[in-house]
Design a protein around this motif. Sequence first.
Motif, PDB file in Angstrom:
ATOM      1  N   LYS A  71       0.816  -1.216   0.000  1.00 31.19           N
ATOM      2  CA  LYS A  71       0.000   0.000   0.000  1.00 31.19           C
ATOM      3  C   LYS A  71       0.849   1.266   0.000  1.00 31.19           C
ATOM      4  O   LYS A  71       0.416   2.310  -0.482  1.00 31.19           O
ATOM      5  CB  LYS A  71      -0.944   0.008   1.202  1.00 31.19           C
ATOM      6  N   LEU A  72       2.052   1.186   0.536  1.00 30.01           N
ATOM      7  CA  LEU A  72       2.933   2.358   0.602  1.00 30.01           C
ATOM      8  C   LEU A  72       3.649   2.653  -0.715  1.00 30.01           C
ATOM      9  O   LEU A  72       4.081   3.784  -0.942  1.00 30.01           O
ATOM     10  CB  LEU A  72       3.986   2.160   1.690  1.00 30.01           C
ATOM     11  N   ILE A  73       3.769   1.667  -1.566  1.00 32.77           N
ATOM     12  CA  ILE A  73       4.548   1.839  -2.791  1.00 32.77           C
ATOM     13  C   ILE A  73       4.101   3.039  -3.617  1.00 32.77           C
ATOM     14  O   ILE A  73       4.937   3.881  -3.973  1.00 32.77           O
ATOM     15  CB  ILE A  73       4.567   0.537  -3.627  1.00 32.77           C
ATOM     16  N   THR A  75       2.583   5.781  -2.843  1.00 32.59           N
ATOM     17  CA  THR A  75       2.894   7.041  -2.152  1.00 32.59           C
ATOM     18  C   THR A  75       4.381   7.348  -2.228  1.00 32.59           C
ATOM     19  O   THR A  75       4.778   8.493  -2.509  1.00 32.59           O
ATOM     20  CB  THR A  75       2.449   6.969  -0.683  1.00 32.59           C
ATOM     21  N   LEU A  76       5.206   6.352  -1.991  1.00 34.81           N
ATOM     22  CA  LEU A  76       6.654   6.571  -2.055  1.00 34.81           C
ATOM     23  C   LEU A  76       7.098   6.975  -3.456  1.00 34.81           C
ATOM     24  O   LEU A  76       7.932   7.868  -3.617  1.00 34.81           O
ATOM     25  CB  LEU A  76       7.392   5.317  -1.596  1.00 34.81           C
ATOM     26  N   LEU A  77       6.527   6.342  -4.458  1.00 37.45           N
ATOM     27  CA  LEU A  77       6.893   6.696  -5.837  1.00 37.45           C
ATOM     28  C   LEU A  77       6.458   8.120  -6.167  1.00 37.45           C
ATOM     29  O   LEU A  77       7.196   8.859  -6.837  1.00 37.45           O
ATOM     30  CB  LEU A  77       6.286   5.689  -6.823  1.00 37.45           C
ATOM     31  N   LYS A  78       5.283   8.535  -5.680  1.00 39.67           N
ATOM     32  CA  LYS A  78       4.814   9.911  -5.896  1.00 39.67           C
ATOM     33  C   LYS A  78       5.731  10.922  -5.211  1.00 39.67           C
ATOM     34  O   LYS A  78       5.873  12.060  -5.669  1.00 39.67           O
ATOM     35  CB  LYS A  78       3.388  10.084  -5.379  1.00 39.67           C
ATOM     36  N   GLN A  99       5.019  -3.631 -11.007  1.00 39.93           N
ATOM     37  CA  GLN A  99       3.654  -4.166 -11.186  1.00 39.93           C
ATOM     38  C   GLN A  99       2.663  -3.455 -10.274  1.00 39.93           C
ATOM     39  O   GLN A  99       1.554  -3.120 -10.702  1.00 39.93           O
ATOM     40  CB  GLN A  99       3.639  -5.673 -10.905  1.00 39.93           C
ATOM     41  N   VAL A 100       3.052  -3.205  -9.054  1.00 41.27           N
ATOM     42  CA  VAL A 100       2.164  -2.495  -8.126  1.00 41.27           C
ATOM     43  C   VAL A 100       1.934  -1.078  -8.628  1.00 41.27           C
ATOM     44  O   VAL A 100       0.804  -0.585  -8.623  1.00 41.27           O
ATOM     45  CB  VAL A 100       2.748  -2.487  -6.694  1.00 41.27           C
ATOM     46  N   ALA A 101       3.004  -0.433  -9.065  1.00 42.63           N
ATOM     47  CA  ALA A 101       2.869   0.946  -9.555  1.00 42.63           C
ATOM     48  C   ALA A 101       1.956   1.010 -10.774  1.00 42.63           C
ATOM     49  O   ALA A 101       1.156   1.932 -10.908  1.00 42.63           O
ATOM     50  CB  ALA A 101       4.259   1.494  -9.903  1.00 42.63           C
ATOM     51  N   GLN A 102       2.057   0.046 -11.673  1.00 42.18           N
ATOM     52  CA  GLN A 102       1.240   0.047 -12.879  1.00 42.18           C
ATOM     53  C   GLN A 102      -0.221  -0.286 -12.590  1.00 42.18           C
ATOM     54  O   GLN A 102      -1.111   0.135 -13.323  1.00 42.18           O
ATOM     55  CB  GLN A 102       1.797  -0.962 -13.893  1.00 42.18           C
ATOM     56  N   SER A 103      -0.483  -1.008 -11.520  1.00 43.97           N
ATOM     57  CA  SER A 103      -1.854  -1.394 -11.197  1.00 43.97           C
ATOM     58  C   SER A 103      -2.620  -0.277 -10.490  1.00 43.97           C
ATOM     59  O   SER A 103      -3.820  -0.375 -10.319  1.00 43.97           O
ATOM     60  CB  SER A 103      -1.875  -2.656 -10.345  1.00 43.97           C
TER      61      SER A 103
END
Length: 105
Positions: A71-73, A75-78, A99-103
């Motif tokens: 769930k944090l991924i 936010t961290l990428l943003k 994959q998480v970022a793309q979903s």
Amino acid sequence: MSFKDTKVYQEAFEEGRLEGLRLVQTAPHLFDLGLTIEQVAEELSFTINQVEKAKIYYDAMQKGERRAKLKLIPTLLKLGVTVEQVAEAFDFSVEEVRQVAQSQP
């Protein structure tokens, strides 16, 4: 004064709490080394039932920790953390993080 208020009860309760804590903290490391539930029970002088319960608790905690990281991924990428940095920090593969970022919408 109730029995639970006695010094004997309080000391026994604390001893039991510390033993349970030892089991919960030590058993996962032994499982990671490939020991079976029976071997862990023997090594730590606990019953198989106690070790099974500790394993269930440990597995649930691991799943919860993984969900929280997933769930944090986004936010961290943003915030500008790179995919590689997130993967390293969370012990995921770069592909998992992508994959998480793309979903995410």
